[in-house]
Scaffold this motif. Structure first.
Motif, PDB file in Angstrom:
ATOM      1  N   UNK A 162       0.845  -1.194   0.000  1.00  0.00           N
ATOM      2  CA  UNK A 162       0.000   0.000   0.000  1.00  0.00           C
ATOM      3  C   UNK A 162       0.885   1.250   0.000  1.00  0.00           C
ATOM      4  N   UNK A 163       1.924   1.230   0.850  1.00  0.00           N
ATOM      5  CA  UNK A 163       2.811   2.409   0.953  1.00  0.00           C
ATOM      6  C   UNK A 163       3.593   2.617  -0.336  1.00  0.00           C
ATOM      7  N   UNK A 164       3.818   1.515  -1.063  1.00  0.00           N
ATOM      8  CA  UNK A 164       4.637   1.595  -2.284  1.00  0.00           C
ATOM      9  C   UNK A 164       4.041   2.580  -3.290  1.00  0.00           C
ATOM     10  N   UNK A 165       2.742   2.752  -3.242  1.00  0.00           N
ATOM     11  CA  UNK A 165       2.078   3.649  -4.194  1.00  0.00           C
ATOM     12  C   UNK A 165       2.565   5.093  -4.025  1.00  0.00           C
ATOM     13  N   UNK A 166       3.207   5.361  -2.880  1.00  0.00           N
ATOM     14  CA  UNK A 166       3.728   6.727  -2.643  1.00  0.00           C
ATOM     15  C   UNK A 166       5.245   6.776  -2.824  1.00  0.00           C
ATOM     16  N   UNK A 167       5.820   5.693  -3.346  1.00  0.00           N
ATOM     17  CA  UNK A 167       7.291   5.623  -3.464  1.00  0.00           C
ATOM     18  C   UNK A 167       7.806   6.750  -4.372  1.00  0.00           C
ATOM     19  N   UNK A 168       8.839   7.493  -3.926  1.00  0.00           N
ATOM     20  CA  UNK A 168       9.338   8.590  -4.780  1.00  0.00           C
ATOM     21  C   UNK A 168      10.225   8.059  -5.903  1.00  0.00           C
ATOM     22  N   UNK A 169      10.344   8.796  -7.006  1.00  0.00           N
ATOM     23  CA  UNK A 169      11.260   8.367  -8.081  1.00  0.00           C
ATOM     24  C   UNK A 169      12.689   8.262  -7.565  1.00  0.00           C
ATOM     25  N   UNK A 170      13.474   7.371  -8.168  1.00  0.00           N
ATOM     26  CA  UNK A 170      14.866   7.202  -7.743  1.00  0.00           C
ATOM     27  C   UNK A 170      15.728   8.203  -8.487  1.00  0.00           C
ATOM     28  N   UNK A 171      16.618   8.830  -7.733  1.00  0.00           N
ATOM     29  CA  UNK A 171      17.438   9.880  -8.347  1.00  0.00           C
ATOM     30  C   UNK A 171      18.577   9.277  -9.177  1.00  0.00           C
ATOM     31  N   UNK A 172      19.270   8.264  -8.618  1.00  0.00           N
ATOM     32  CA  UNK A 172      20.488   7.723  -9.269  1.00  0.00           C
ATOM     33  C   UNK A 172      20.185   6.983 -10.560  1.00  0.00           C
ATOM     34  N   UNK A 173      21.201   6.884 -11.406  1.00  0.00           N
ATOM     35  CA  UNK A 173      21.062   6.196 -12.695  1.00  0.00           C
ATOM     36  C   UNK A 173      21.712   4.821 -12.651  1.00  0.00           C
ATOM     37  N   UNK A 174      22.514   4.584 -11.604  1.00  0.00           N
ATOM     38  CA  UNK A 174      23.386   3.394 -11.573  1.00  0.00           C
ATOM     39  C   UNK A 174      22.597   2.095 -11.528  1.00  0.00           C
ATOM     40  N   UNK A 175      23.284   1.014 -11.856  1.00  0.00           N
ATOM     41  CA  UNK A 175      22.677  -0.309 -11.850  1.00  0.00           C
ATOM     42  C   UNK A 175      22.618  -0.835 -10.415  1.00  0.00           C
ATOM     43  N   UNK A 176      21.788  -1.808 -10.192  1.00  0.00           N
ATOM     44  CA  UNK A 176      21.698  -2.490  -8.897  1.00  0.00           C
ATOM     45  C   UNK A 176      21.099  -3.867  -9.146  1.00  0.00           C
ATOM     46  N   UNK A 177      21.061  -4.685  -8.083  1.00  0.00           N
ATOM     47  CA  UNK A 177      20.489  -6.021  -8.289  1.00  0.00           C
ATOM     48  C   UNK A 177      18.967  -5.933  -8.262  1.00  0.00           C
ATOM     49  N   UNK A 178      18.319  -6.940  -8.850  1.00  0.00           N
ATOM     50  CA  UNK A 178      16.857  -6.994  -8.823  1.00  0.00           C
ATOM     51  C   UNK A 178      16.384  -7.038  -7.366  1.00  0.00           C
ATOM     52  N   UNK A 179      17.105  -7.825  -6.535  1.00  0.00           N
ATOM     53  CA  UNK A 179      16.697  -7.946  -5.132  1.00  0.00           C
ATOM     54  C   UNK A 179      16.689  -6.584  -4.459  1.00  0.00           C
ATOM     55  N   UNK A 239      21.873 -11.290  -7.429  1.00  0.00           N
ATOM     56  CA  UNK A 239      23.029 -11.009  -8.288  1.00  0.00           C
ATOM     57  C   UNK A 239      22.647 -10.538  -9.686  1.00  0.00           C
ATOM     58  N   UNK A 240      21.370 -10.645 -10.067  1.00  0.00           N
ATOM     59  CA  UNK A 240      20.989 -10.247 -11.433  1.00  0.00           C
ATOM     60  C   UNK A 240      20.774  -8.730 -11.530  1.00  0.00           C
ATOM     61  N   UNK A 241      21.205  -8.168 -12.656  1.00  0.00           N
ATOM     62  CA  UNK A 241      21.130  -6.719 -12.872  1.00  0.00           C
ATOM     63  C   UNK A 241      19.720  -6.271 -13.240  1.00  0.00           C
ATOM     64  N   UNK A 242      19.232  -5.273 -12.536  1.00  0.00           N
ATOM     65  CA  UNK A 242      17.921  -4.726 -12.866  1.00  0.00           C
ATOM     66  C   UNK A 242      17.916  -4.123 -14.267  1.00  0.00           C
ATOM     67  N   UNK A 296      24.867 -10.116 -14.520  1.00  0.00           N
ATOM     68  CA  UNK A 296      25.153  -9.544 -13.209  1.00  0.00           C
ATOM     69  C   UNK A 296      25.042  -8.025 -13.229  1.00  0.00           C
ATOM     70  N   UNK A 297      25.097  -7.435 -12.034  1.00  0.00           N
ATOM     71  CA  UNK A 297      25.036  -5.970 -11.933  1.00  0.00           C
ATOM     72  C   UNK A 297      26.190  -5.398 -12.758  1.00  0.00           C
ATOM     73  N   UNK A 298      25.901  -4.405 -13.595  1.00  0.00           N
ATOM     74  CA  UNK A 298      26.933  -3.799 -14.452  1.00  0.00           C
ATOM     75  C   UNK A 298      27.024  -4.471 -15.819  1.00  0.00           C
ATOM     76  N   UNK A 299      26.064  -5.365 -16.124  1.00  0.00           N
ATOM     77  CA  UNK A 299      26.125  -6.113 -17.395  1.00  0.00           C
ATOM     78  C   UNK A 299      26.135  -5.172 -18.598  1.00  0.00           C
ATOM     79  N   UNK A 300      25.309  -4.136 -18.580  1.00  0.00           N
ATOM     80  CA  UNK A 300      25.216  -3.275 -19.770  1.00  0.00           C
ATOM     81  C   UNK A 300      26.532  -2.514 -19.989  1.00  0.00           C
TER      82      UNK A 300
END
Ligand SMILES: Cc1cc2nc3c(=O)[nH]c(=O)nc-3n(C[C@H](O)[C@H](O)[C@H](O)COP(=O)(O)OP(=O)(O)OC[C@H]3O[C@@H](n4cnc5c(N)ncnc54)[C@H](O)[C@@H]3O)c2cc1C
Length: 462
Positions: A132-149, A179-182, A413-417
């Motif tokens: 329910x709270x997720x609906x108010x989640x703010x946009x993410x500022x950073x551009x960097x990669x991260x894991x799906x988890x 370990x997988x890249x978003x 993995x993270x950083x694949x692109x």
């Protein structure tokens, strides 16, 4: 005459050859396709056992990506395409000893319907509150990669990673959400977060923007072929120049030479103007280790996981006793070895006679490595034991088939692109070399088909 070598006779290499075929017939080029094993098709393999179609590798492809169905149509297989029986689509998650259906309205793991998710025993109240709270989640500022988890946990908490994101990704990549890249695996989610913040709001907005016309039925989620995935290979191979197909020929090395490449397989060495390496990145790394150690190191850093599929046929009594739906996924936290099982007879038509149940069980990553050395019988015993615990199936199967695929599924993995960008720069320093396969921009059959066709077109453009 331009001479082109294709290394690898899986669907990526075969599609590259098919794309070159027209120019070969016009007398403009020649190609040779090298395959290390006696058979073409790579992991696409179907066996007919006791009237059941048992898929050793992929069982279908995602309908949303058109390349595979387009290729089938070009091969005259349009009337052989079959869709998954989505009216019966239901997938269970095995949690604390019981199978819980995934609630209606989940788009991957993003809830888009309040009631089914709110009443589902799959999630604790804490996770439901996070949704329910997720609906108010703010946009993410950073551009960097991260894991799906990491992305999923930020939005919905750790339980969502454990119970949904991780099992869903294990079923596709044989890999772990941690370990997988978003950006490589779920680029749409990264984009939705950047634009909307909330994934839930982004999904609803997308649906509002592109509503499905009321009179148009939804396309099936998965597509396959009536006679199994091998039907694609069996139809494609006769359309190629037979003298160009060199099986039982593992390529040991490729070396740049004036005007192209020297390709060595066994005692034979041949000169080509261009080379398409259509292999898993790990195998491509070995071939390139002497001519470009830097490129080889980047390719070798693309992880691969091994997988095992076990096909089991049962009689009518098991078919009648199984729950409805496509099958189940098992979160790692449940401590089982099986990651997933598909009730194939429910998922696709033409897979099993009406009085048979066909199950496809799946192990991957460390779960597969831990049992790799066991005999087929020992693996089947493990599967039977777990099916008994999960589904209550005690009956002996009428048949069992075990298929082992060593390092066949790429792990982005993270950083694949960023790695792909470095690979592209290094590749361009070599003469006429292109890369195709599942190590780069998608591991599914449609992605591999696109990569093979693109690699061939790149060579022709030169
Ligand atoms: C168990 C499993 C289930 C899957 N399920 C699905 C699914 O349901 N849907 C989906 O879309 N995708 C699925 N995939 C992924 C998809 O099937 C693969 O990514 C894709 O088929 C890979 O095709 P490829 O031609 O790139 O590689 P491969 O099929 O691996 O082919 C590579 C070929 O190269 C040969 N080779 C290797 N080294 C050499 C050498 N040195 N010289 C010559 N030849 C060599 C190999 O023998 C092999 O034939 C699945 C994969 C696996 C393993």
């Amino acid at each position: 005459m331009t001479r082109i070598a294709i290394i690898g006779g899986g669907i990526s290499g075969l599609t590259a050859a098919f794309t070159l075929e027209e120019q070969r017939r016009a007398g403009e080029i020649e190609y040779s396709l090298y395959e290390s094993s006696p058979r073409l098709g790579g992991v696409l393999r179907t066996e007919n056992v006791d009237g059941c179609l048992v898929e050793a590798g992929p069982d279908s492809f995602i309908t949303e990506k058109p390349c595979a169905a387009d290729l089938c149509r070009r091969l005259g297989l349009g009337d052989q395409l079959i869709g998954s029986i989505d009216a019966d689509r239901k997938t269970y998650i095995f949690v604390r000893g019981r199978l819980i259906p995934m609630p209606d309205g989940l788009m991957f793991m993003v809830p888009t319907k309040i009631l089914p998710t709110g009443f589902s025993p799959l999630f604790s109240w804490t996770t439901k509150l996070r949704m329910a709270k997720e609906l108010l989640h703010p946009p993410r500022a950073g551009e960097g990669d991260e894991s799906v988890a990491s992305l999923v946990e930020r939005h919905y908490g750790a339980e969502m990673v454990d119970r949904l994101a991780d099992p869903l990704l294990s079923g596709v990549y044989g890999g772990e959400a941690a370990s997988l890249s978003v950006r490589a695996v779920l680029p749409r989610f990264a984009e939705m977060e950047r634009t909307y913040g909330s994934l839930g709001r982004a999904m609803l907005a997308a649906r509002e923007k592109n509503p499905r016309p009321a009179n148009k039925p939804a396309a099936p989620l998965f597509t396959s072929l009536k006679n199994g995935m091998q039907q694609l290979v069996e139809t494609l191979v006769p359309r190629l120049n037979q003298a160009s197909l060199i099986t039982n020929s593992p390529v040991q090395s490729i070396q740049p030479r004036t005007g192209g490449w020297s390709v060595s397989a066994g005692l034979r060495s041949d000169h080509f103007n261009a080379v398409i390496v259509a292999l898993p990145a790990l195998a491509a790394a070995k071939l390139l280790s002497t001519c470009s150690p830097e490129l080889s190191a980047e390719l070798a850093a693309i992880g691969y996981s091994s997988s095992i599929t076990v096909g089991l046929g049962y009689d009518r009594s098991v078919r009648e006793a199984l729950p409805p739906g496509f099958g189940f996924l098992v979160p790692r936290s449940e401590g089982k070895r099986l990651l997933a099982a598909t009730f194939v007879h429910n998922k696709f038509p033409h897979r099993a006679p009406d009085d048979r149940a066909l199950l496809r069980c799946f192990f991957a990553g460390s779960n597969a490595e831990n049992i790799w050395q066991l005999s087929d019988d020992a693996m089947v015993a493990i599967v039977r034991n777990e099916l008994q615990e999960i589904l209550g199936v005690r009956a002996a199967p009428l048949f069992a088939r075990v298929y082992k695929w060593k390092f066949a599924m790429a792990q982005y993995g993270v950083g694949h692109l960023e790695r792909l960008a470095r690979i592209e720069l290094l590749r361009q320093q070599l003469p006429a070399l292109t890369l195709a396969g599942n190590g780069y921009r998608g591991i599914g059959v449609p992605d591999c088909i696109r990569s093979g066709a693109d690699a061939a077109k790149q060579v022709l453009t030169r």
